[in-house]
Structure formats: structure tokens, C-alpha cells
Design an enzyme around this catalytic site. Structure first.
Site, PDB file in Angstrom:
ATOM      1  N   ASP A  81       0.843  -1.213   0.000  1.00 31.29           N
ATOM      2  CA  ASP A  81       0.000   0.000   0.000  1.00 31.29           C
ATOM      3  C   ASP A  81       0.871   1.254   0.000  1.00 31.29           C
ATOM      4  OD1 ASP A  81      -2.362   1.437  -0.119  1.00 31.29           O
ATOM      5  OD2 ASP A  81      -2.626   1.472   2.055  1.00 31.29           O
ATOM      6  N   LEU A  82       1.890   1.263  -0.835  1.00 32.69           N
ATOM      7  CA  LEU A  82       2.746   2.442  -0.918  1.00 32.69           C
ATOM      8  C   LEU A  82       2.056   3.532  -1.726  1.00 32.69           C
ATOM      9  CD1 LEU A  82       6.187   0.739  -1.428  1.00 32.69           C
ATOM     10  CD2 LEU A  82       5.486   2.120   0.527  1.00 32.69           C
TER      11      LEU A  82
END
Length: 166
Positions: A81-82
Site C-alpha cells: 500500500d505504498l
């Protein structure tokens, strides 16, 4: 609990450090190092002021982001979830990058086992996730880093889809 164990395992200057965990009957609180803001807020301020980040600052930020991702991957952690909101800025000059929010992170091993495709905010989602592959690994984090690089350079997300199809 998974996020706590991942944060305890990771020890890198470009990954947020977990100082303590406080548990009550109804809540779990993470005590982490202090960070002034995140990349999303910084980009919004620059956009409002009609300013760009200098190439030197972008290079500095991206080096630290990739360094933090490398530390995760070397510890066999894929973040999943960057995005700019999960990249925090610390230090007096906001020049220290800290990767945060490991709520969707997973430990991985070889062979790669199937994972859910419902990870990573849409604008930073790798093609293998959009094509609904269930077996993926570290390249999805690098794709997200590339999307953030484009956004730092242009002040606009490169892939502004509304859903998986467009």
C-alpha cells in the site's frame, strides 16, 4: 497483530519505528516516532502555491523511499500500500523519509503463495493487480514507487483511474 510484528521486525532509518504498543479493552495504540507531515500533504501545499519540488529534493526523497522498500524486501515484507499518504516526512527540514502504515503488509516466502488482489490504492496499483493476478511479490511495491516518482515530478498522479477498468 500482524502489523505490530512486522514493525518490530523492521529496523531501518527509512521505515517508521514502533516505540511502544498500548492495549486497552477496546483499542490498540501504536506509539511511533514523530513525523511532521506526509508526501501527500507536501504535494498538496506545493500545488496550492504553484511550486515544484527541485530535482535534488526528488532524488533525495526517492533514494530514501527505495532504500526503505529495500529494507522491507530484504526482511521478506511486501508493503502492498505504498502511496504518498503512507510516506511520512520527519526532521527539521522535512528531509527524512519514513515508510509507514503496514496494515496491508505481508511476509512472503518462496514459492509465492496466492494473495488477495484488493491491495494498494488504485492510482498506485501495479498491472498484475489490475489484471487480477493472485500471485505477486515485491515488484508491486516498486511499481508504486515509480508512480510516486512521477507524482513528485509533475505534482499529479500519473494513473488517475476511477476503477479497475479505467
Amino acid at each position: 497483530m500482524r502489523e505490530i510484528s512486522i514493525l518490530k521486525e523492521l529496523d531501518d532509518k527509512n521505515v517508521i519505528s514502533l516505540k511502544d504498543v498500548i492495549m486497552t479493552n477496546s483499542c490498540i495504540y501504536f506509539v511511533q516516532e514523530f513525523c511532521n507531515t506526509d508526501l501527500k500533504n507536501l504535494l498538496e501545499k506545493k500545488l496550492a502555491a504553484h511550486e515544484f519540488l527541485t530535482p535534488a529534493i526528488i532524488k533525495c526523497y526517492m533514494y530514501q523511499i527505495v532504500s526503505g522498500i529495500k529494507a522491507c524486501h530484504e526482511s521478506r515484507i511486501v508493503h502492498r500500500d505504498l502511496k504518498p499518504a503512507n510516506v511520512l516526512l520527519a526532521g527539521a527540514e522535512n528531509n527524512e523519509i519514513k515508510i509507514a502504515d503496514f496494515g496491508l503488509a505481508r511476509a512472503f516466502s518462496i514459492p509465492i503463495k496466492p494473495y488477495t488482489k484488493e491491495v494498494v490504492t488504485l492510482w498506485y496499483r501495479a498491472p498484475e493487480l489490475l489484471l487480477e493476478f493472485h500471485e505477486y511479490a515485491t515488484p508491486i511495491d516498486m511499481w508504486s514507487a515509480g508512480c510516486m516518482f512521477a507524482e513528485l515530478s509533475t505534482k499529479s498522479a500519473i494513473f488517475r483511474g476511477q476503477n479497475d477498468q479505467n
